[in-house]
Write a protein that holds these residues in place. Structure first.
Motif, PDB file in Angstrom:
ATOM      1  N   SER A 130      19.436  57.434  49.653  1.00 10.48           N
ATOM      2  CA  SER A 130      19.716  57.550  48.195  1.00 10.48           C
ATOM      3  C   SER A 130      18.500  58.250  47.867  1.00 10.48           C
ATOM      4  N   LEU A 131      17.341  57.815  48.271  1.00  8.64           N
ATOM      5  CA  LEU A 131      16.102  58.414  47.915  1.00  8.64           C
ATOM      6  C   LEU A 131      15.951  59.683  48.246  1.00  8.64           C
ATOM      7  N   ARG A 132      16.289  60.118  49.513  1.00  4.54           N
ATOM      8  CA  ARG A 132      16.210  61.199  50.181  1.00  4.54           C
ATOM      9  C   ARG A 132      17.246  62.365  49.562  1.00  4.54           C
ATOM     10  N   PHE A 133      18.471  61.928  49.353  1.00  2.00           N
ATOM     11  CA  PHE A 133      19.423  62.948  48.747  1.00  2.00           C
ATOM     12  C   PHE A 133      19.826  63.069  47.512  1.00  2.00           C
ATOM     13  N   SER A 134      19.634  61.896  46.764  1.00  2.00           N
ATOM     14  CA  SER A 134      19.892  61.936  45.207  1.00  2.00           C
ATOM     15  C   SER A 134      18.889  61.146  44.401  1.00  2.00           C
ATOM     16  N   ALA A 135      17.683  61.634  44.620  1.00  2.00           N
ATOM     17  CA  ALA A 135      16.420  60.877  43.984  1.00  2.00           C
ATOM     18  C   ALA A 135      16.722  60.572  42.487  1.00  2.00           C
ATOM     19  N   LYS A 136      16.982  61.632  41.729  1.00  2.00           N
ATOM     20  CA  LYS A 136      17.127  61.501  40.448  1.00  2.00           C
ATOM     21  C   LYS A 136      17.869  60.500  39.940  1.00  2.00           C
ATOM     22  N   ARG A 137      19.091  60.342  40.529  1.00  2.00           N
ATOM     23  CA  ARG A 137      20.340  59.474  40.155  1.00  2.00           C
ATOM     24  C   ARG A 137      19.766  58.046  40.593  1.00  2.00           C
ATOM     25  N   THR A 138      19.207  57.911  41.679  1.00  2.00           N
ATOM     26  CA  THR A 138      18.831  56.762  42.284  1.00  2.00           C
ATOM     27  C   THR A 138      17.596  56.143  41.215  1.00  2.00           C
ATOM     28  N   TYR A 139      16.522  56.916  41.072  1.00  2.00           N
ATOM     29  CA  TYR A 139      15.641  56.393  40.093  1.00  2.00           C
ATOM     30  C   TYR A 139      15.917  55.935  38.743  1.00  2.00           C
ATOM     31  N   ASN A 140      16.915  56.907  38.173  1.00  2.00           N
ATOM     32  CA  ASN A 140      17.590  56.543  36.907  1.00  2.00           C
ATOM     33  C   ASN A 140      18.349  55.203  36.838  1.00  2.00           C
ATOM     34  N   GLY A 141      19.076  54.999  37.966  1.00  2.00           N
ATOM     35  CA  GLY A 141      19.653  53.671  38.109  1.00  2.00           C
ATOM     36  C   GLY A 141      18.834  52.530  38.301  1.00  2.00           C
ATOM     37  N   GLU A 156       9.705  65.233  38.770  1.00  2.76           N
ATOM     38  CA  GLU A 156       9.847  65.764  40.196  1.00  2.76           C
ATOM     39  C   GLU A 156       9.583  64.531  40.780  1.00  2.76           C
ATOM     40  N   PHE A 157      10.494  63.993  41.528  1.00  4.92           N
ATOM     41  CA  PHE A 157      10.378  62.703  42.687  1.00  4.92           C
ATOM     42  C   PHE A 157      10.103  63.305  44.218  1.00  4.92           C
ATOM     43  N   ARG A 158       8.679  63.032  44.286  1.00  2.00           N
ATOM     44  CA  ARG A 158       8.167  63.378  45.436  1.00  2.00           C
ATOM     45  C   ARG A 158       8.369  62.297  46.512  1.00  2.00           C
ATOM     46  N   ARG A 159       7.996  62.723  47.707  1.00  2.00           N
ATOM     47  CA  ARG A 159       8.042  61.948  48.857  1.00  2.00           C
ATOM     48  C   ARG A 159       6.504  61.183  49.052  1.00  2.00           C
ATOM     49  N   HIS A 160       6.298  59.965  49.249  1.00  4.49           N
ATOM     50  CA  HIS A 160       5.222  59.196  49.530  1.00  4.49           C
ATOM     51  C   HIS A 160       5.238  58.203  50.717  1.00  4.49           C
ATOM     52  N   ASN A 161       4.235  57.896  51.173  1.00  2.00           N
ATOM     53  CA  ASN A 161       4.051  56.777  52.244  1.00  2.00           C
ATOM     54  C   ASN A 161       4.755  57.285  53.392  1.00  2.00           C
ATOM     55  N   SER A 162       4.665  58.355  53.827  1.00  2.00           N
ATOM     56  CA  SER A 162       5.252  58.927  54.784  1.00  2.00           C
ATOM     57  C   SER A 162       4.557  59.819  55.911  1.00  2.00           C
ATOM     58  N   GLN A 163       4.730  59.320  57.203  1.00  2.00           N
ATOM     59  CA  GLN A 163       3.953  60.106  58.219  1.00  2.00           C
ATOM     60  C   GLN A 163       4.758  60.751  59.083  1.00  2.00           C
ATOM     61  N   ARG A 164       4.979  62.177  58.985  1.00  2.00           N
ATOM     62  CA  ARG A 164       5.823  63.068  59.792  1.00  2.00           C
ATOM     63  C   ARG A 164       5.168  63.201  61.211  1.00  2.00           C
ATOM     64  N   GLY A 165       6.299  63.555  61.941  1.00  2.00           N
ATOM     65  CA  GLY A 165       5.693  64.246  63.519  1.00  2.00           C
ATOM     66  C   GLY A 165       5.871  62.887  64.302  1.00  2.00           C
ATOM     67  N   ALA A 199      27.805  45.624  46.980  1.00  2.00           N
ATOM     68  CA  ALA A 199      28.566  46.736  46.582  1.00  2.00           C
ATOM     69  C   ALA A 199      27.791  48.045  46.610  1.00  2.00           C
ATOM     70  N   VAL A 200      27.129  48.263  47.557  1.00  2.00           N
ATOM     71  CA  VAL A 200      26.271  49.634  47.847  1.00  2.00           C
ATOM     72  C   VAL A 200      26.959  50.331  48.881  1.00  2.00           C
ATOM     73  N   ASP A 201      27.252  51.829  48.685  1.00  2.00           N
ATOM     74  CA  ASP A 201      27.660  52.411  49.716  1.00  2.00           C
ATOM     75  C   ASP A 201      26.919  52.473  50.999  1.00  2.00           C
ATOM     76  N   VAL A 202      27.650  52.192  51.985  1.00  2.00           N
ATOM     77  CA  VAL A 202      26.858  52.489  53.437  1.00  2.00           C
ATOM     78  C   VAL A 202      26.776  53.950  53.913  1.00  2.00           C
ATOM     79  N   PRO A 203      25.493  54.411  53.764  1.00  2.00           N
ATOM     80  CA  PRO A 203      25.473  55.863  54.313  1.00  2.00           C
ATOM     81  C   PRO A 203      26.075  56.063  55.639  1.00  2.00           C
ATOM     82  N   VAL A 204      26.146  57.476  55.937  1.00  2.00           N
ATOM     83  CA  VAL A 204      26.695  57.820  57.156  1.00  2.00           C
ATOM     84  C   VAL A 204      25.616  57.432  58.111  1.00  2.00           C
ATOM     85  N   ALA A 205      24.242  57.919  57.810  1.00  2.00           N
ATOM     86  CA  ALA A 205      23.099  57.629  58.606  1.00  2.00           C
ATOM     87  C   ALA A 205      23.299  56.373  58.988  1.00  2.00           C
TER      88      ALA A 205
END
Length: 224
Positions: A130-141, A156-165, A199-205
């Motif tokens: 929900s943070l990855r695909f609908s950040a604004k709606r999630t943070y406002n909720g 702007e909702f940016r990504r933090h605490n992330s180590q890619r690769g 009552a939280v939607d289970v994401p496809v992932a």
């Protein structure tokens, strides 16, 4: 109940933080410490704080475990001082072979079930997607849950605490990936159940058991 030393340590942390603040004191205070919720005694204490609300972000168990392993048990030059006190191995497979019980220790599904039963509507559960695909709606909720104003429209909702690769060989070793997914089979079921109960939607992932290895942008390298 917690030991007196634990209560004193907790209270001291708040006092020291308040002393560093300049200007008006905030009306809402927050504490980011996911380790708290794995302790049954601390969960009982939290449930007895009338105005307390808890926010939990649920993510893929395999990806979360790999990040934990990379930070605390993979032998590399960037390990923190606290991690340096723990045993390390040059590969993920080596650590799993040496300490297979490590996986069970990092499972969180049962802790979340307990937390939901104790807190009910005072617990806000969300999946990382929900943070990855609908950040604004999630943070406002989340803002509404905490009783504060929504974020400005230009936020702007940016990504933090992330180590890619490629942090370990997880995404290059199909056998290790399969072993971890099988080891967390019950954890996946627990997460689906607790999201349904909240009552939280289970994401496809989550339904398809996708990990960070299924997202090309995760493996590009660098922090983001």
């Amino acid at each position: 109940l917690p030991y007196r030393s634990e209560v004193d340590s907790f209270n001291t942390a708040w006092v020291e933080k308040a002393q560093r603040l300049v200007g008006p004191q905030p009306t809402i205070r927050g504490l980011a410490d996911p380790g708290l919720f794995g302790d049954a005694r601390i969960r009982q204490v939290l449930a007895r704080i009338p105005s307390l609300k808890v926010v939990v972000v649920v993510c893929d168990p395999v990806s979360r475990f790999e990040k934990f392993y990379w930070r605390h048990h993979l032998c590399h030059s960037g390990r923190t001082e606290s991690a340096a006190e723990r045993p390390c191995w040059p590969t993920l497979a080596g650590g799993l072979q040496a300490e297979p019980e490590m996986v069970a220790r990092e499972a969180s599904g049962q802790h979340l079930r307990s937390l939901l039963a104790l807190l009910g509507p005072r617990l806000w559960l969300m999946h990382q997607d929900s943070l990855r695909f609908s950040a604004k709606r999630t943070y406002n909720g989340l803002a509404a849950f905490l009783g504060v104003q929504p974020f400005p429209t230009n936020t702007e909702f940016r990504r933090h605490n992330s180590q890619r690769g490629h942090r370990t060989e997880l995404c290059r070793n199909a056998s290790v990936h399969a072993v971890l997914q099988q080891s967390f089979a019950e954890e996946y079921r627990d997460l689906e159940a607790v999201l349904h109960a909240a009552a939280v939607d289970v994401p496809v992932a989550l339904r398809l058991r996708r990990t960070r290895c299924d997202r090309a942008e995760e493996l590009g390298g660098g922090a983001g």
